[in-house]
Every structure is written in structure tokens, then in C-alpha cells.
Enzyme design. Structure first.
Site, PDB file in Angstrom:
ATOM      1  N   SER A  46     -19.228 -30.181 -32.285  1.00 20.68           N
ATOM      2  CA  SER A  46     -18.883 -29.903 -33.682  1.00 20.68           C
ATOM      3  C   SER A  46     -18.979 -31.159 -34.548  1.00 20.68           C
ATOM      4  O   SER A  46     -20.044 -31.752 -34.638  1.00 20.68           O
ATOM      5  CB  SER A  46     -17.530 -29.199 -33.782  1.00 20.68           C
ATOM      6  OG  SER A  46     -16.479 -29.968 -33.267  1.00 20.68           O
TER       7      SER A  46
ATOM      8  N   ASP B 248     -22.065 -18.784 -32.045  1.00 18.90           N
ATOM      9  CA  ASP B 248     -21.228 -19.580 -32.949  1.00 18.90           C
ATOM     10  C   ASP B 248     -21.669 -19.358 -34.387  1.00 18.90           C
ATOM     11  O   ASP B 248     -22.825 -19.585 -34.731  1.00 18.90           O
ATOM     12  CB  ASP B 248     -21.359 -21.063 -32.581  1.00 18.90           C
ATOM     13  CG  ASP B 248     -20.557 -21.984 -33.503  1.00 18.90           C
ATOM     14  OD1 ASP B 248     -19.608 -21.492 -34.150  1.00 18.90           O
ATOM     15  OD2 ASP B 248     -20.880 -23.181 -33.555  1.00 18.90           O
TER      16      ASP B 248
ATOM     17  N   HIS C 109     -18.851 -21.645 -30.012  1.00 14.33           N
ATOM     18  CA  HIS C 109     -18.784 -23.058 -30.394  1.00 14.33           C
ATOM     19  C   HIS C 109     -18.371 -23.947 -29.224  1.00 14.33           C
ATOM     20  O   HIS C 109     -18.784 -25.097 -29.132  1.00 14.33           O
ATOM     21  CB  HIS C 109     -17.773 -23.186 -31.531  1.00 14.33           C
ATOM     22  CG  HIS C 109     -17.841 -24.460 -32.290  1.00 14.33           C
ATOM     23  ND1 HIS C 109     -18.862 -24.764 -33.154  1.00 14.33           N
ATOM     24  CD2 HIS C 109     -16.997 -25.521 -32.329  1.00 14.33           C
ATOM     25  CE1 HIS C 109     -18.643 -25.949 -33.701  1.00 14.33           C
ATOM     26  NE2 HIS C 109     -17.516 -26.432 -33.210  1.00 14.33           N
TER      27      HIS C 109
END
Length: 482
Positions: free
Chosen positions: A194, A403, A455
Site C-alpha cells: 500500500s 483490491d 489488498h
């Protein structure tokens, strides 16, 4: 209301100062010189609720990064499983993003560490897919203000940006290697997910630059980096987020057409019309899990400070005007389990964390304060990719294809923008005779998708995640046949 906020801020500053003054007596030990005794002092014999077997060799503690400001970062380190000996296996640093999310609460205790927090934070359970099968794992809570990491200078928390974070992480590494000199010559890799899509390449770039004097005592044997579902470039990240929401039936054709008409994502400041259109996407994601669009939504009580409804989808539209300020990697259920566990006094004591007991507030897996005060000054990491690929570092990017926050479409746009020649065209890779995802090899870089993962790839698809990191560390190709 403003007076109350100011008073609360003063209380936080006082609490922080008390905590850090209590920690200051141990700052001399956090600098990292000497190895031996300091290393052994950080050894964690066993954590509360840890299974009796298999044995896990682990260390945790503070490493000073700025003596003048009184800054120290907290780490959790797992030696690789035997055969061969840990000293012969690579060292892999893992960073979570946010900004403001803990690599201990997420990466270590929920995703790829050998010990995962069980439901309700009652105990730990062994993770058979822990990445310490392949490498020595080093988890770092960064920047200061995240998790157990702290600063004795409150203004530091208002000055956080990508450069600040990279410098502190580099100082941490230099001092950590002094404490663990047996790993100084190991192959070293940096990884994360991320917003660590910024942290990881920037730290790699800093190490690369400081390594130009190969005779220096601070030389680090950096070989490459790997990032998962990474925020990389504002334009492509935003464009891909909108396109993914439309192509996966999150929003209507009309909403998507409105976004295309009103949004110029090349401008970092969105117009009112664009902001309103994008907020329609966020309102739809409020009903499901943006980080894994096909997974059930966590329905635990969400009244805490880390509530996704409050932190991500606040009615205040200013929150989204400059950047999409949502924690990158937030899973409310798993974060709740981690918070339950790491706030236990006996856990902190065994963990060598918060020794004074004066941590300002509870330990949180993600910090709203860091997220909301962070200075997002870097809009694209792509120039660093180009530089480090030319320098010969091994570079991989992987993406869970379910995601919605940092979708695979965004990553494809980013990688294609590098203009690298293709070495091996887009093809499937396999695990247990099933398609695990796709990958494409470029000259200098590999991009991998993980089918059905969100994610948090190591959490959603642990077996695939372990196979992926094994291939990366060994410089091997993923299996292309059943």
C-alpha cells in the site's frame, strides 16, 4: 469546540512528553552499538498465548534514530527457520503503509509473520505460511508515532513526509546492523504494501545512494525490493481506482462518465465536481470491503477511534480534496484482534515495549493523527523505479486482483508507463494445478497478479504469497505449468 480540541492537543503533548522522558533513560541503549548484550536483551523468550511449538527465534525492541530529538523506532525480528542456518538466508525488511499503520499489527501479526493474532486477540497461532521459511524477517513500525515508535520532539509529528520517513528508516537500519552484525553481509531486500509503495522504493534509493562508498561501515548489501498493491503515482492510482470501480460494477455507467468528464487526475487538487463524483465511489465502497471487494464486510463494533466508517468515509469532503486519505490496507476485523492483543500489559512487557506504561492512549494498528498530518509531497515514485532498475536491483510488483483501493489496473498503468521492453509476455502461474494469477516479465522488472486476493495478499492467499516471495528472493520464475 476549538477550545476543546486545543485542550485535547495539549493533553496529548503532555502525555507524550511524560512517556518519552521515561523512555529517555533507555535511549543510550537504543543507539545500536555493540551487538552482543544489546541483541540478547531484545530476545523475546515467549509471548503470552504463543503456541509451545514450533520454536520461534524472535527479538523485539527500540532502536534510536535521532538522539537529539529523542526518536526511536520499534521493531520485531524473526530469524529464518533452520536449514540452512539463518545467517545464510536473506534479510527481508517489511513496511506497512497508511501512512500511519503498524507493520507489527498488519504485516507481522496478521499477514506474513510466523505468529498471527487469533480471533479476539486471545492468543497467537502459528502461521505455516510465514515468510521466515525463506528469509529473516524484520518488521518496523514507521514513522515515529506509529504503534510503539516514539519521538521526544512533538513537532516531529507535524513534519512527517516521505523524505523524513526514509531518513529515519535508513538510520534505523544502520543502527540495527550494529546490534545484529551477523546479518550485515546477508543479501538485503525491502518489501511492503500500500503506501509502502512510497516508503520501499524511497528507502531503497537512499540505501543505493549511501552505498556508493562501498568501503563505508554503513554499507548495506541491498539486492532489490518488492511491493504489493502499492500506491505509486497519483495520476495512475486515481485513474485506476475509478476505472476499477466501474468495471467491477461498483458504480453505474453514468457515474463513471461523470468522473471522466469532471476529473483531471493529473491535477493533485480535485475540483468540487470531481470530488463529488469520486465520493460516490467511496460511498458505495462503504457498503462493502474496498480492500477485498468479494470478501464479507467485517461487522464488528466500529465505534473505536479506528472505525473505518469514521476514518475512511467521513462526511467532511475536504478529507478527499487533496488526496484520498484512507488508510491503505485497513482490515477492521484483523486490526481489532491485533489491538486487543498488543494492548495487554503482559504482552507489552514480554515484547520490551512501552516499558513506562505511559504510552499516550492505547496502541493502535493505524494512527489517525499520522494520516491526517502527513505531508503528501511526492506525487510519483516512477522516476525512482527507472533509476533503480537501471542500477540493476531486482524489482517486483505484485497485486491482489480483488483490491479496490489500489487496484491492479492502477499498477498496470504505472508499470506500463515505465516503458520497459517485455521479456516474457503475460501468462498464468500455478499453485496446486490451479491458476494462482498472471505475470509479465520486463527487462529489469516483474509484475505479478494474485487471483482472488485483495489488498493484503499474504493474508488472503497465504500459500500463493509464500510461493511468490520464494521466487522473488531466489530470482526464479513462477511456475507456468500445472
Amino acid at each position: 469546540m476549538a477550545v476543546a480540541a486545543a485542550a485535547a492537543a495539549r493533553r496529548r503533548d503532555v502525555s507524550c512528553l511524560l512517556l518519552l522522558l521515561c523512555f529517555s533513560s533507555s535511549m543510550a541503549a537504543t543507539g545500536g552499538g555493540g551487538g552482543g548484550g544489546e541483541q540478547e536483551a531484545d530476545r523475546v523468550a515467549r509471548l503470552p498465548g504463543q503456541p509451545a511449538s514450533p520454536a520461534v527465534s524472535q527479538f523485539a525492541g527500540y532502536v534510536g534514530v535521532d538522539e537529539r530529538h529523542g526518536r526511536a523506532l520499534f521493531y520485531w525480528f524473526f530469524e529464518a527457520q533452520a536449514s540452512p542456518a539463518p545467517e545464510k538466508k536473506p534479510l527481508l525488511l517489511w513496511l506497512n503503509g497508511g501512512p500511519g499503520c503498524s507493520s507489527i499489527g498488519y504485516g507481522a501479526a496478521s499477514e506474513l509473520g510466523p505468529l498471527r493474532v487469533a480471533r479476539q486477540g486471545a492468543a497467537l497461532e502459528f502461521n505455516q505460511y510465514g515468510w521466515n521459511k525463506e528469509a529473516n524477517l524484520l518488521f518496523l513500525e514507521s514513522p515515529v508515532g506509529v504503534g510503539f515508535s516514539y519521538t521526544n520532539t512533538s513537532s516531529d509529528l507535524s513534519n512527517l513526509n516521505d523524505d523524513f520517513v526514509a531518513e529515519d528508516a535508513y538510520s534505523f537500519l544502520v543502527n540495527w546492523f550494529k546490534r545484529f552484525p551477523q546479518y550485515k553481509d546477508n543479501e538485503f531486500y525491502i518489501s511492503g504494501e500500500s503506501y509502502a509503495g512510497h516508503y520501499v522504493p524511497q528507502l531503497a534509493d537512499l540505501v543505493y545512494e549511501r552505498n556508493k562508498d562501498k568501503r563505508a561501515s554503513t554499507y548495506i548489501n541491498l539486492k532489490g525490493f518488492i511491493v504489493g498493491n502499492p500506491l505509486t503515482d497519483d495520476y495512475y492510482d486515481s485513474k485506476g481506482l475509478a476505472e476499477y470501480a466501474w468495471s467491477h460494477a461498483i458504480v453505474s455507467d453514468q457515474v463513471y462518465e461523470r468522473i471522466k468528464k469532471t476529473c483531471n487526475f493529473k491535477n493533485s487538487n480535485w475540483t468540487d465536481d470531481c470530488n463529488a463524483a469520486m465520493n460516490i465511489i467511496f460511498s458505495q465502497y462503504n457498503q462493502i470491503d474496498i480492500y477485498n471487494i468479494y470478501a464479507p464486510k467485517c461487522l464488528l463494533n466500529s465505534t473505536s477511534a479506528s472505525s473505518p466508517d469514521r476514518a475512511f468515509f467521513a462526511n467532511n469532503q475536504e478529507q478527499f480534496r487533496w488526496r484520498i486519505k484512507m488508510f491503505s490496507g485497513y482490515d477492521p476485523c484483523y486490526s481489532s484482534y491485533a489491538e486487543d492483543y498488543f494492548n495487554k500489559h503482559d504482552v507489552q512487557e514480554a515484547f520490551h515495549a512501552n516499558a513506562s506504561g505511559l504510552l499516550p492512549g492505547k496502541w493502535q494498528v493505524c494512527s489517525d493523527q499520522i494520516l491526517n498530518s502527513y505531508n503528501f509531497s511526492v506525487l510519483s515514485i516512477l522516476p525512482i523505479y527507472s533509476k533503480l532498475i537501471k542500477a540493476g536491483l531486482r524489482v517486483w510488483l505484485y497485486s491482489g486482483d480483488a483490491d479496490g483501493r489500489v487496484p491492479v489496473i492502477s499498477s498496470r498503468y504505472c508499470v506500463e508507463a515505465l516503458g520497459l521492453p517485455i521479456k516474457t509476455d503475460w501468462q498464468s502461474w500455478y499453485l496446486d494445478k490451479q491458476v494462482a494469477g498472471r505475470f509479465v516479465e520486463y527487462h529489469g522488472m516483474t509484475m505479478v497478479t494474485v487471483r482472488g486476493a485483495g489488498h493484503l495478499v499474504p493474508l488472503n492467499k497465504p500459500a500463493e504469497g509464500l510461493m511468490l516471495i520464494n521466487a522473488f528472493l531466489h530470482g526464479e520464475k513462477l511456475p507456468t505449468s500445472r
